[in-house]
Motif scaffolding. Sequence first.
Motif, PDB file in Angstrom:
ATOM      1  N   GLY A  35      37.905  38.353  40.132  1.00 47.41           N
ATOM      2  CA  GLY A  35      38.311  38.779  38.944  1.00 47.41           C
ATOM      3  C   GLY A  35      39.374  38.173  38.394  1.00 47.41           C
ATOM      4  N   THR A  36      40.485  38.647  37.735  1.00 46.79           N
ATOM      5  CA  THR A  36      41.640  37.772  37.284  1.00 46.79           C
ATOM      6  C   THR A  36      42.527  37.364  38.425  1.00 46.79           C
ATOM      7  OG1 THR A  36      42.600  39.765  36.793  1.00 46.79           O
ATOM      8  CG2 THR A  36      41.997  38.471  35.086  1.00 46.79           C
ATOM      9  N   ALA A  37      42.200  37.525  39.559  1.00 45.25           N
ATOM     10  CA  ALA A  37      43.336  37.172  40.528  1.00 45.25           C
ATOM     11  C   ALA A  37      42.565  35.997  41.336  1.00 45.25           C
ATOM     12  CB  ALA A  37      43.250  38.092  41.878  1.00 45.25           C
ATOM     13  N   ILE A 167      46.579  33.856  27.164  1.00 46.21           N
ATOM     14  CA  ILE A 167      47.302  34.317  28.350  1.00 46.21           C
ATOM     15  C   ILE A 167      46.802  35.764  28.666  1.00 46.21           C
ATOM     16  CG2 ILE A 167      49.366  35.037  29.357  1.00 46.21           C
ATOM     17  CD1 ILE A 167      50.740  32.706  28.454  1.00 46.21           C
ATOM     18  N   ILE A 168      46.404  36.504  27.691  1.00 47.35           N
ATOM     19  CA  ILE A 168      45.897  37.716  27.752  1.00 47.35           C
ATOM     20  C   ILE A 168      44.869  37.868  28.484  1.00 47.35           C
ATOM     21  CG2 ILE A 168      44.904  38.164  25.485  1.00 47.35           C
ATOM     22  CD1 ILE A 168      46.833  40.998  27.478  1.00 47.35           C
ATOM     23  N   ASN A 169      43.944  36.894  28.460  1.00 47.55           N
ATOM     24  CA  ASN A 169      42.398  36.826  29.169  1.00 47.55           C
ATOM     25  C   ASN A 169      42.666  36.587  30.520  1.00 47.55           C
ATOM     26  OD1 ASN A 169      41.165  37.299  26.932  1.00 47.55           O
ATOM     27  ND2 ASN A 169      40.678  35.125  26.224  1.00 47.55           N
ATOM     28  N   ILE A 170      43.936  36.000  31.204  1.00 49.53           N
ATOM     29  CA  ILE A 170      44.031  35.758  32.503  1.00 49.53           C
ATOM     30  C   ILE A 170      44.949  36.951  33.265  1.00 49.53           C
ATOM     31  CG2 ILE A 170      43.517  33.263  32.590  1.00 49.53           C
ATOM     32  CD1 ILE A 170      46.515  32.790  32.558  1.00 49.53           C
ATOM     33  N   GLY A 175      44.922  40.636  39.791  1.00 46.81           N
ATOM     34  CA  GLY A 175      43.847  41.562  39.773  1.00 46.81           C
ATOM     35  C   GLY A 175      44.093  43.019  39.581  1.00 46.81           C
ATOM     36  N   THR A 176      43.071  43.781  39.964  1.00 49.78           N
ATOM     37  CA  THR A 176      43.358  45.400  39.969  1.00 49.78           C
ATOM     38  C   THR A 176      44.406  45.757  41.166  1.00 49.78           C
ATOM     39  OG1 THR A 176      41.709  45.487  41.609  1.00 49.78           O
ATOM     40  CG2 THR A 176      41.134  45.679  39.416  1.00 49.78           C
ATOM     41  N   GLY A 177      45.204  44.919  42.009  1.00 48.86           N
ATOM     42  CA  GLY A 177      46.210  45.202  42.612  1.00 48.86           C
ATOM     43  C   GLY A 177      45.670  46.151  43.956  1.00 48.86           C
TER      44      GLY A 177
END
Lengths: 361, 377
Positions: A35-37, A167-170, A175-177
């Motif tokens: 994901g974003t991570a 930036i909002i997209n990354i 990630g979800t943590g």
Amino acid sequence: MNQSITNRQIAFMIFGVVVGFGILGLPKGIAEEYGTAAWIGILVGTIIAIIFTYIVTYLGYHNEGKTLYEYSEELVGKTITYIFLAFYIVYFFLFFTFVIRMASDVIRLTILINTPTIALCIIFYIVMYYALIKGLRGIARLCEFYGVIIISGYLFIYFILASQGRIINIRPFFGTGEISQYLKLPIATLVPYVGIEIVTFIPLKKDKNRKVFKYTTLMVAFIGLLYMIVVEACISVIGIDDIVHYKDALIATIRRVDVHWLEFFERLDGLFLSLWIMSVFLTVTILGYGTVIFTNKIFKKINYNVLALIILIISLIASQLPKTFDQVQFLIDLSGYIGLGPIIIIPSILLVVMKVKKNNQ
Amino acid sequence: MIRRYSKILIILVIPSLILTGCWDYQDIDKRSIIITVGVDHIKGDVEFATEVARLVPSAGEAKIAKQDIYKDLSYGKTFEFARVDYDSRRPFPTFLSATRVVVFGPNYAKEGVEPYMNRINKMYDYRKTLLTVVSREPASELIQTKVKKSISVGFLIEDMMTFLSEKGTALYPKVGEILSDISLGDVGYILPYIGKSQESIKYLGLAIMKESKLIGTVDVKNSEGILYLLAEDPVFTEIVTLENDKENKYSFRIKIGDRKIKSEYKEGKPIINVDLELKNQLQYQYYVGPINDEEKKILEKKISKVVKKYITDIIKRSQEEFECDIFSFAKYFRADNPKVYKKIDWSKEYPEIKINVNVKSKIINMNLSDPSAKQNY
């Protein structure tokens, strides 16, 4: 064909072989897993890759002037060495054959719609044969020359992409943590590094290549950084939800960007594809050289140039065997996974044997 | 002898072979270059209305091509059949790379534009940075308009939208951005809304798309709230007055200094906080008069109030009338609360969520006029 090359050339050869075809689908692969991570995944993969680069370089450095074939024979005997060699040959062969096929397919699907895949493959093979007969030094010089062009071009493109992204997209950056997100098996992030084992067929000299460790490991770290930039840039433009749909995530991203102030380069896909074809060419040439040089160790009587020609013709035939895109994709993935053997398992075995033997002495 | 000249021969022969081009190349005047595509649904059929450029080499100077535009209509049950229909009408193969704009007719927009968006995405020759708009009139009617302001309807729409979006008074959503919103699923998106007016084309406002279907429009006069939230680097003009002198209007040029959207999750409810900082520049007063510091502060507050109303009005409309997150607040909420976002159904929650808007404005300059000038003589 024992030819020594400089540290810088070795570093650029690693760049040439590692950064090639795979960069196209890299953002999708990593984004799907992390994901974003994504950057964390790449970081983990890079650290592991650096460790194994160090091991492979260590083996070469402490067995001066020898390739894997020679030092493996000394360490584990002839039979096992032949098994190892067969492993390397099959993997190198599979990889470069199907990278050529896949790259030709991608070129056909993206820019040369009416050109038959086989015509593109043949062009790759002809140029590759010419590079192969020039030997290791020729290839190393080519890597140095192309490497600089590819790196500067790629950096330019990725920064332009990042400047167009949001930036909002990354976000969220981590990630979800959930811990499980980070503890995934890092195969998806390790496969992009297959190719670092080419150090096994480069004979190193202790006096000439004293700083080789610094060069090879730093190059792998740099590749990691490049991967991070490209993945984050792609996610920032396309978004994490959409990027997973594209096997050619990088081209898809580049096609979504129009930079008016760049005038002639307003659309970056032309520039990118030429750089990408250059880097694919480096990958297949180096792996092709690996195949030929290791095969030559087994069939010592056959002339190197003739052997190269035979292997490339077999490879051309093999590259045309898969009928669908999915079959080619499967074979590439398969050879990527097989590639983890020559990176992780074989060097580790050799390292352990070498250490044990040294201690016994 | 041959050896000596072999390199020169190679250098001469290879480029002369390569640079002549492909054996199967096609000249540009042997292609149907599409400028505009109108997509609509008429009586159950897909309708393609297109503007096609025809390049004719003008007599005497074969190199300079004269441009001419013709329009055609084609029908079919699906896009593919409609394409067969137009291919059988055209003299040359269709070329989509030069397409300026895709116009969705109202019927098609109401049924959902997602299939065509995907078609643009995956068709080899379409640009992914193409402009798409929704038209008030059927797409064919709009494209048949004989415009005098530009060489074609497509160029007119593209030029108009480029200029308006650069000025910050309209949005220019590219196909790629819309596809990202469609993939997110929980949010809607906005397309420019255009129509015919006085035998020409006019920008009417914004079309609201929920699940890729047209569910409403926002008139250009009421679109400021959306632009304050979504436009990139917009510049607005606002008029305010002071209580004691209603006649004297103050015209301000307003830029966005900072736009922050943050979110939190309290008591089982998502909360969105929008913070806007505006930079105001006085353009002129209708009647020149002194302005003291206190009046300046009043003017700043008035501007904040006006802008806040624009934004809260449109947010309220999005929650009550459209029931759709057209501002992509979902992305901000997911970025701040990824775990919660996974659990909730954002599109269902959206009409109920609390959205706080906070607008601060500051007059940063008075356009070189000195309102407290002393008139001693």
